[in-house]
Write an enzyme that holds these catalytic residues in place. Structure first.
Site, PDB file in Angstrom:
ATOM      1  N   ASP A  47       0.854  -1.196   0.000  1.00 54.09           N
ATOM      2  CA  ASP A  47       0.000   0.000   0.000  1.00 54.09           C
ATOM      3  C   ASP A  47       0.889   1.245   0.000  1.00 54.09           C
ATOM      4  OD1 ASP A  47      -1.963   2.053   0.585  1.00 54.09           O
ATOM      5  OD2 ASP A  47      -3.281   0.411   1.199  1.00 54.09           O
ATOM      6  N   SER A 104      -6.952   4.419  -1.373  1.00 52.80           N
ATOM      7  CA  SER A 104      -6.803   2.961  -1.432  1.00 52.80           C
ATOM      8  C   SER A 104      -8.112   2.265  -1.783  1.00 52.80           C
ATOM      9  CB  SER A 104      -6.282   2.424  -0.095  1.00 52.80           C
ATOM     10  OG  SER A 104      -4.948   2.809   0.085  1.00 52.80           O
ATOM     11  N   ASP A 141      -9.945  -2.589   6.246  1.00 53.74           N
ATOM     12  CA  ASP A 141      -9.287  -1.498   5.528  1.00 53.74           C
ATOM     13  C   ASP A 141      -9.574  -1.636   4.026  1.00 53.74           C
ATOM     14  OD1 ASP A 141      -7.873   0.833   6.181  1.00 53.74           O
ATOM     15  OD2 ASP A 141      -5.994   0.003   5.441  1.00 53.74           O
ATOM     16  N   THR A 166      -8.109  -1.876   1.155  1.00 54.84           N
ATOM     17  CA  THR A 166      -7.525  -2.821   0.194  1.00 54.84           C
ATOM     18  C   THR A 166      -8.148  -4.215   0.318  1.00 54.84           C
ATOM     19  OG1 THR A 166      -5.506  -1.513   0.213  1.00 54.84           O
ATOM     20  CG2 THR A 166      -5.360  -3.703  -0.759  1.00 54.84           C
ATOM     21  N   ARG A 209     -15.881   3.849   2.485  1.00 53.77           N
ATOM     22  CA  ARG A 209     -14.899   2.897   2.990  1.00 53.77           C
ATOM     23  C   ARG A 209     -14.795   2.839   4.504  1.00 53.77           C
ATOM     24  NH1 ARG A 209      -8.892   5.308   1.922  1.00 53.77           N
ATOM     25  NH2 ARG A 209      -8.425   3.643   3.381  1.00 53.77           N
ATOM     26  N   GLU A 240      -1.354  -8.104   1.547  1.00 53.71           N
ATOM     27  CA  GLU A 240      -1.017  -6.684   1.519  1.00 53.71           C
ATOM     28  C   GLU A 240      -0.073  -6.275   2.653  1.00 53.71           C
ATOM     29  OE1 GLU A 240      -3.921  -3.999   3.036  1.00 53.71           O
ATOM     30  OE2 GLU A 240      -3.219  -2.304   1.833  1.00 53.71           O
ATOM     31  N   ASP A 289       1.982   2.546   3.554  1.00 51.06           N
ATOM     32  CA  ASP A 289       1.157   3.751   3.370  1.00 51.06           C
ATOM     33  C   ASP A 289       0.931   4.485   4.687  1.00 51.06           C
ATOM     34  OD1 ASP A 289      -1.246   5.296   1.989  1.00 51.06           O
ATOM     35  OD2 ASP A 289      -2.055   4.390   3.812  1.00 51.06           O
ATOM     36  N   LYS A 290       0.598   3.739   5.719  1.00 51.51           N
ATOM     37  CA  LYS A 290       0.231   4.414   6.976  1.00 51.51           C
ATOM     38  C   LYS A 290       1.444   5.118   7.586  1.00 51.51           C
ATOM     39  CE  LYS A 290      -3.580   1.211   7.605  1.00 51.51           C
ATOM     40  NZ  LYS A 290      -4.488   2.018   6.782  1.00 51.51           N
ATOM     41  N   HIS A 347       1.978   8.349   5.680  1.00 55.88           N
ATOM     42  CA  HIS A 347       1.066   9.410   6.158  1.00 55.88           C
ATOM     43  C   HIS A 347       1.670  10.099   7.377  1.00 55.88           C
ATOM     44  CE1 HIS A 347      -2.442   9.007   3.584  1.00 55.88           C
ATOM     45  NE2 HIS A 347      -2.438   7.692   3.739  1.00 55.88           N
ATOM     46  N   ASP A 357      -0.618   0.405  -4.800  1.00 57.77           N
ATOM     47  CA  ASP A 357      -1.988   0.781  -5.204  1.00 57.77           C
ATOM     48  C   ASP A 357      -2.061   2.261  -5.603  1.00 57.77           C
ATOM     49  OD1 ASP A 357      -1.578   1.608  -2.583  1.00 57.77           O
ATOM     50  OD2 ASP A 357      -3.601   1.070  -1.908  1.00 57.77           O
ATOM     51  N   HIS A 358      -1.181   3.069  -5.016  1.00 53.66           N
ATOM     52  CA  HIS A 358      -1.078   4.490  -5.379  1.00 53.66           C
ATOM     53  C   HIS A 358       0.278   4.959  -4.883  1.00 53.66           C
ATOM     54  CE1 HIS A 358      -1.635   5.216  -1.168  1.00 53.66           C
ATOM     55  NE2 HIS A 358      -2.739   4.481  -1.194  1.00 53.66           N
ATOM     56  N   HIS A 407      -1.373  11.101  -0.413  1.00 59.40           N
ATOM     57  CA  HIS A 407      -1.052  10.290  -1.588  1.00 59.40           C
ATOM     58  C   HIS A 407      -0.662  11.214  -2.748  1.00 59.40           C
ATOM     59  CE1 HIS A 407      -4.099   7.000  -0.141  1.00 59.40           C
ATOM     60  NE2 HIS A 407      -3.156   7.263   0.754  1.00 59.40           N
TER      61      HIS A 407
HETATM   62 ZN   LIG Z   1      -3.097   6.132   2.461  1.00 63.73          ZN
END
Ligand SMILES: [Zn+2]
Length: 447
Positions: free
Chosen positions: A41, A92, A144, A146, A157, A308, A313-314, A317, A355-356, A401
């Site tokens: 992620d 995501s 989550d 994904t 989501r 995943e 990702d987290k 952030h 994913d991004h 992102h």
């Molecule tokens: Zn994110």
């Protein structure tokens, strides 16, 4: 040339000679068709490069770097107001929907269509319907975006559990809907569900066939074995479907956070975190999932598995370079496990992709003081300083992102389909092709 000769041979002596020449055995069933989709992620080119520099040095090569087929994919979402207009920066939910369903949607939607709210069939659901075993593994909560987008359908989501359905009234079981994300995961019933989110599964279901049960109790009623520790996962034998809930919320990252600041402090080395002893790693979950989904019958129906590394990702952030790198190194270990499985099981396609894209940039340490954001300087395996900038949001706010195309890696049959520039929705098509399910998606279009 060999096969052309075999065709002449076959004309003379009967069919099957070409197949036996090419595969070295006659009348053997083809190997099981399997797809392993490993998602990092937020795994962009910068996240990969910083992990390589830090862990192995700039000239080092990770397992992911050694995968033979590489390409790039675009990741844009579409807007809720007009699904013909791109939204260049995906979240995501929209990006996992693209990977899982082959369709673009708007940010915050989980496998539902802009405009109609219609549920979009996922590769996991199509595989399951065709008799394949299926699994979802994540280091975040199973609710989550994904993992959710592969086995649930909801407009928003964040409707994770029965207690958070006020934003999704149409889906609520109180109004006859299919319920929150975790309720739907249990209803879809993949053979393997491993991740975090124990607190969500402890919430009571207010209405419908499972009224009064917690989501975990509903899972037991659906035939699941529920486990909670790394020791449980190691001893789990193939059989009934398995729900592993290994953390109350998200998993504890592998490495302790580095603290980005303004300007950067002196170069530092990352340190391992003290993780709960009963919490498995991504690698341990992947190994167990492969054991459960492929129980020795190499000519069985095959499987679809998505695993995943969610915390890349987290940690991005949170502007945490060490956190990101630790999770990327762990994903790389998972790549080695998945590749080794694919080498032993030749019908297996392995795809590794983000994913991004996300915030971090590798910048020149000499100019770190001028970066209009936070920076961290790490001492890499080369013994050199590497300065990472996080500047997509203000200090103290969540970093955001970004919309850059991502690297894609593949190994196994159909791996060369990822070469060149593709879109994330093409990955759905490639996975269906490997499973022999192209026809199941025919007529639905690729975008
Ligand atoms: Zn994110």
């Amino acid at each position: 040339v060999l096969c052309a000769a075999a065709v002449l041979f076959a004309v003379a002596f009967g069919a099957g000679a070409c197949a036996s020449l090419r595969f070295g055995r006659a009348a053997a069933a083809p190997p099981a068709r399997n797809v392993i989709l490993l998602i990092g992620d937020g795994l962009g080119a910068a996240a990969l490069t910083m992990a390589r520099n830090y862990h192995l040095g700039a000239a080092g090569r990770m397992h992911i770097d050694e995968l033979p087929a590489t390409g790039s994919c675009t990741t844009y979402a579409v807007t809720e107001e007009d699904p013909r207009r791109p939204d260049y920066v995906a979240d995501s939910a929209a990006s996992a929907t693209a990977l899982a369903t082959g369709r673009k949607t708007s940010n915050r939607r989980v496998a539902t269509e802009v405009g109609t709210d219609a549920p979009l069939p996922t590769v996991l659901e199509l595989a399951q319907r065709a008799g394949f075993r299926t699994g979802l593994v994540s280091t975040s909560t199973l609710a989550d975006a994904t993992p959710a987008a592969f086995a649930s359908h909801i407009d928003y989501r964040w409707c994770h559990g029965p207690a958070s359905m006020s934003a999704c009234p149409k889906s609520s079981s109180m109004f006859g809907g299919p319920g929150s994300i975790v309720e739907q995961l249990v209803e879809t019933r993949p053979d393997v569900l491993f991740g975090g989110g124990r607190a969500l599964f402890a919430q009571p279901i207010p209405a419908g066939p499972h009224a009064g049960r917690t989501v975990a109790q509903a899972a037991v009623a659906r035939g699941y074995r529920v486990i909670e520790t790394a020791a449980d996962i190691a001893t789990l034998a193939p059989g009934a479907p398995a729900l592993g809930l290994f953390a109350e919320d998200n998993f504890t990252p592998i490495w302790l956070p580095s603290l980005a600041s303004f300007p950067a402090g002196p170069a530092e080395r990352c340190r391992p975190a003290e993780r709960p002893a009963d919490q498995p790693t991504l690698v341990q979950m992947l190994e167990a999932a492969l054991r459960l989904l492929s129980p020795g019958d190499s000519e069985g129906p095959g499987f679809f598995l998505m695993a995943e590394a969610a915390m890349i990702d987290k940690r991005a952030h949170s502007a945490d370079a060490c956190g990101q790198i630790g999770e990327t190194v762990e994903l790389d270990r998972a790549v080695a496990v998945a590749r080794s499985f694919a080498e032993k099981n030749p019908g297996t396609l392995l795809i590794v992709v983000g994913d991004h894209d996300h915030t971090p940039q590798i910048v020149d340490p000499k100019y770190a003081a001028y970066v209009p954001g936070m920076t961290t300087t790490l001492a890499t395996a080369d013994g050199a300083p590497m300065t990472i900038a996080y500047a997509t949001s203000y200090f103290g706010m969540s970093q955001q992102h970004t919309g850059t195309q991502l690297p894609v890696f593949a190994f196994g049959p159909d791996a060369d389909e990822v070469i060149g520039l593709i879109d994330q929705t093409d990955i759905f098509r490639i996975m269906l092709q490997r499973l022999g399910l192209d026809d199941a998606a025919a007529g639905r279009g690729a975008k």
